[in-house]
Every structure is written in structure tokens, then in C-alpha cells.
Design an enzyme around this catalytic site. Sequence first.
Site, PDB file in Angstrom:
ATOM      1  N   TYR A   1      64.971  38.703  54.902  1.00 47.09           N
ATOM      2  CA  TYR A   1      63.703  39.326  55.278  1.00 47.09           C
ATOM      3  C   TYR A   1      63.501  40.611  54.488  1.00 47.09           C
ATOM      4  O   TYR A   1      62.396  40.903  54.029  1.00 47.09           O
ATOM      5  CB  TYR A   1      63.661  39.627  56.784  1.00 47.09           C
TER       6      TYR A   1
ATOM      7  N   PHE B   1      34.546  40.695  38.408  1.00 47.86           N
ATOM      8  CA  PHE B   1      35.208  39.443  38.767  1.00 47.86           C
ATOM      9  C   PHE B   1      34.928  39.203  40.251  1.00 47.86           C
ATOM     10  O   PHE B   1      34.852  40.148  41.033  1.00 47.86           O
ATOM     11  CB  PHE B   1      36.712  39.469  38.479  1.00 47.86           C
ATOM     12  N   THR B   2      34.796  37.921  40.611  1.00 48.61           N
ATOM     13  CA  THR B   2      34.325  37.561  41.950  1.00 48.61           C
ATOM     14  C   THR B   2      35.094  38.252  43.079  1.00 48.61           C
ATOM     15  O   THR B   2      34.515  38.987  43.880  1.00 48.61           O
ATOM     16  CB  THR B   2      34.396  36.033  42.129  1.00 48.61           C
TER      17      THR B   2
ATOM     18  N   ASP C   1      43.059  45.193  35.780  1.00 49.42           N
ATOM     19  CA  ASP C   1      43.271  43.845  36.290  1.00 49.42           C
ATOM     20  C   ASP C   1      44.100  43.139  35.213  1.00 49.42           C
ATOM     21  O   ASP C   1      43.583  42.709  34.185  1.00 49.42           O
ATOM     22  CB  ASP C   1      41.929  43.151  36.512  1.00 49.42           C
TER      23      ASP C   1
ATOM     24  N   LYS D   1      48.304  33.289  36.935  1.00 44.59           N
ATOM     25  CA  LYS D   1      47.761  33.072  35.590  1.00 44.59           C
ATOM     26  C   LYS D   1      48.871  33.339  34.566  1.00 44.59           C
ATOM     27  O   LYS D   1      49.738  32.505  34.403  1.00 44.59           O
ATOM     28  CB  LYS D   1      46.544  33.966  35.342  1.00 44.59           C
TER      29      LYS D   1
ATOM     30  N   ARG E   1      30.484  28.860  36.005  1.00 45.83           N
ATOM     31  CA  ARG E   1      30.502  30.315  35.980  1.00 45.83           C
ATOM     32  C   ARG E   1      29.093  30.762  35.592  1.00 45.83           C
ATOM     33  O   ARG E   1      28.824  31.063  34.433  1.00 45.83           O
ATOM     34  CB  ARG E   1      31.544  30.843  34.986  1.00 45.83           C
TER      35      ARG E   1
ATOM     36  N   PHE F   1      30.517  29.897  45.556  1.00 46.38           N
ATOM     37  CA  PHE F   1      30.801  28.814  44.603  1.00 46.38           C
ATOM     38  C   PHE F   1      31.944  27.905  45.045  1.00 46.38           C
ATOM     39  O   PHE F   1      31.993  26.740  44.678  1.00 46.38           O
ATOM     40  CB  PHE F   1      31.104  29.385  43.209  1.00 46.38           C
TER      41      PHE F   1
HETATM   42  C1  LIG Z   1      42.243  34.903  39.503  1.00 41.65           C
HETATM   43  C2  LIG Z   1      41.806  36.272  39.246  1.00 41.65           C
HETATM   44  C3  LIG Z   1      41.877  37.254  40.236  1.00 41.65           C
HETATM   45  C4  LIG Z   1      42.276  36.947  41.683  1.00 41.65           C
HETATM   46  O1  LIG Z   1      43.570  36.502  41.784  1.00 41.65           O
HETATM   47  P1  LIG Z   1      44.037  35.399  42.855  1.00 41.65           P
HETATM   48  O2  LIG Z   1      45.496  35.233  42.555  1.00 41.65           O
HETATM   49  O3  LIG Z   1      43.231  34.164  42.605  1.00 41.65           O
HETATM   50  O4  LIG Z   1      43.806  35.955  44.204  1.00 41.65           O
HETATM   51  C5  LIG Z   1      41.508  38.547  39.897  1.00 41.65           C
HETATM   52  N1  LIG Z   1      41.066  38.847  38.664  1.00 41.65           N
HETATM   53  C6  LIG Z   1      40.973  37.925  37.691  1.00 41.65           C
HETATM   54  C7  LIG Z   1      40.485  38.328  36.332  1.00 41.65           C
HETATM   55  C8  LIG Z   1      41.325  36.606  37.951  1.00 41.65           C
HETATM   56  O5  LIG Z   1      41.190  35.698  36.982  1.00 41.65           O
END
Ligand SMILES: *Cc1c(COP(=O)(O)O)cnc(C)c1O
Length: 464
Positions: free
Chosen positions: A78, A130-131, A221, A264, A388, A455
Site C-alpha cells: 500500500y 485540449f479537451t 502538458d 501516450k 476532432r 464527443f
Molecule cells: C490524452 C491527453 C490528455 C489526458 O490524458 P488521459 O490519460 O487521457 O487522462 C491530456 N493532454 C493531452 C495532450 C492528451 O493527448
Amino acid sequence: MSYAKPSRRSWAEPWKIKMVEPIRMTTLAERAKFIFEAGYNTFLLRSEDVYIDLLTDSGTNAMSDRQWAGMMLGDEAYAGSKNFYNLWEAVTQHYGYKYLVPTHQGRAAEHILSQIMIHPGDVIPGNMYFTTTRLHQELAGGTFTDVIVDEAHDPANEAPFKGNVSIAKLKRVIDEVGARKIPYVCIAGPVNMAGGQPQSMENMRAVRDLCKRHDIPIVLDATRAIENAYFIQQREPGYKTKSVAEILKEYCSYTDTCTMSAKKDALVNIGGWLATNDQGLYEEARNLVVVYEGLHTYGGLAGRDMEAMARGIVESVADDHIRARVGQVEYLGNHLLDWGIPIVKPIGGHAVFLDARAFYPHIPQSQYPAQALTCDIYIDSGVRTMERGAVSAGRDAKTGEEHFPKLELVRVTLPRRVYTQAHMDVVAESVLEVYEHREQARGLRMTYEPKYLRFFQARFERAE
Ligand SMILES: *Cc1c(COP(=O)(O)O)cnc(C)c1O
């Protein structure tokens, strides 16, 4: 079939395949039924009904044998798991930040950061939205404002660094609202919503200089910062002989904090983090992560997931890996360019973006041409892509009006180390087939609209 003699030597992926996952073929009639049942939204398809899945590169990566071996070394304590310390080591070494808080994915880090740093009425400038990032800023009471260069909004403009911040626009925002209302500047490189377009090191330095003068922190980011580092190596004077790992570290060094979706760049299926040089922010984040994610030494992840991430980071900064990763995207994009298909130029790092306005000029943006194009490609071949454009852009948080962004795109996104060049040929040929029948295409009408990030779950029917 005949083959012309090559004019250059080919490169190949720096890995070989040890395990395979069979995929299912479907018929045209089945696919027409599946997409109808999914409300013409590729997010609502079942993955077993998809042939080649290019919806996203998020969490869809193939892990290496070393990462899988690491999964068996999960220390599921933990508190104080040794995998947490391995992850700490990998992040601090390769990204260069001092402190780390793991989270289950990127948006969790965005949530924690936004809750700590943003106060109602604040303004957060960034190089295109970004969304999830923008939504967390808004939920914390802030307003996002776009300061990306104008070229980013033009899919045909071939500038090498269309992810750059317009220093003039950023200056204007600082003058208008005042530095005290700006909790941080939010930078992403490459910019996902602009078509995977990178930011130059020179531009990042200029942003840093301006922010320093006003005492405004920079939050990166870092989701695809390694792809950004690769583009800097390829395109920016002075970086040819530097390794991607060195460039990444320099790039991050101009920022104070990063949020990361490890799903990613970091070659894993789940994971993320918040990393920072700011001790005060670290302490607050370490507190808040316990509320939303879990103890600060696991942040919503199993020990084995942290180990896979630590090993994935090391693999992800290798020059030969990233060259093959971006090279595959270029391979697909160049096919489409050769056939005159309208895509965003230059070709991005993680995806090829089809320009749906140019593809379907007869479908008005209010009938979601990009959404329609994702459906037509799926029906043709079972290849899954995503929208997109207007659907992703959603509505203005204050007025409720729909955003109609200049870029109306279909993202053809490549998971890392998953598909072969032959899959890319199948994808390119399907896009060509749809392009050749473009006059017959019809738009869509939205029949169900979720309140947040519509979306993902919106439903549609064919427009009249
Ligand atoms: C995917 C993504 C996020 C969010 O990350 P999640 O792991 O999907 O929560 C933030 N910024 C960018 C540029 C992304 O491509």
C-alpha cells in the site's frame, strides 16, 4: 504486381513480434449495421467489430518483453512500493523535475493541478486547448484563452513549428488581465488539436523569458513531449547531433511543472503523473492525490503499472524508437499526400489528420463533416478513426453556443508498436476509396448530447 527499384534505403522497426493478437474481419453490411447501432459515433463501437483500430494512441500501445517482465515484479505494498521509487527515478532522470506524484492517467493530474492552482476568475493562456485540460480549468473556475500562432489554424500552412505560442498574443493577454490573474501558462508540444504540430525550443525559451519577467509559472502538458523533442532534433537548427533524451530534458527545463498522460509517450496501457520543481505545489498535490486517487506512492495505480511505466519511459526516449514511431505516421501521411488527399501539413507526430472541410466541402460544419467521415471510413474497411472538429470542440461554457473551430479534422491515430506497414497500406487505400466517392457523402444530425466532453458519447443520425 511489379516493384520499382528503390531510390533510398529503407528503415524498419527496432523490434520484432513475439506475441500476436488475432483480429476479426467483418462485412460491409455488418459494419453499416454496427455504426448505425453505435449512433454514428466510433467511440460507441465495440472493439471486436473493428479491424484496424486507429481511434487513439492512448493506452493502446504494445509493451515490450522487458515491460511485461517488470509487471511480474510488482510490489503491491500500500505504501512505499519499490516500483514507485523506480518510477520516481525514471521521471526525475528523463524529464528532470524534482518531485513526482503518480496518478491513474493524465486528466487526474490535470484535475489536481487545476484544483490547487486555479481560482475563480483566473485566465489560463495556452497553445490551443485540449479537451480534458480545458474542462478541468473551467471546473476550477478558470477560463482558457488560446495564444497559439495563427498558422496552427490553417491545415495547408507548412510551417515547421505550428505548435508555437504567439508571444504577441501572450503579451496581450498578460497586459489585459494582469499577471496576478494568470496562475500559469499551459504549454503542450506537440499540439494534439492542431494536428500533432510541435513547438520549437526557441519558442519555448521565449515563453519562459516572458513568463519569468511576470513571475508566471509554466505548466507543460508532457503527454507527447518526446515526439516534440524528435521534431526539434529533425527541424530546428543546432539540434541535429543531440539525442532526443537530451532535447527532452532541455525542453522540460524551461517549465516548472508537468502533467502527463503516460498512456501516450510512455508506452503503457494506463498511468500518468504530476511532476514539479515547486516544493509547495508538490506538498499540496501529495495531499490532494490521497483524496481522489490514492496514497502518493501509488496514485491509483498498481505497483506493476508503475514498473511498466518506469521501464516504458526508458524505452520511449531512445532515438531509434521515436524515429520509427514518427516514421510510421509519416509513411501513412505521405501515401495520402501522394494521392492528393487533403491532410494537415506538415504530417504530425502521433496521427495523420484528414481535413474534412476540404474532403467534404458540400457538408456544412453544423452537420459535422468530420464525424461523418469517420463513419464512412469505418463502413468502407472497418478502420476506426475519430473526430476532432465541431463535435469535440463542444459548446461555449458561458453562452452555450456551439464552437465551430477552423479545423474540422479526422484523426487517424497510430498506437505505438502495434501495427505494421501493411496495415498502413490498407488504411491508406480505404481513405482513398472514400475520397473517390466523396460527392455521395451525407452529414449527420446530433440526437443525443452529453453535458461534458460530448464527443465520447454523443449519438447521431444521417441528416436529410
Ligand atoms: C490524452 C491527453 C490528455 C489526458 O490524458 P488521459 O490519460 O487521457 O487522462 C491530456 N493532454 C493531452 C495532450 C492528451 O493527448
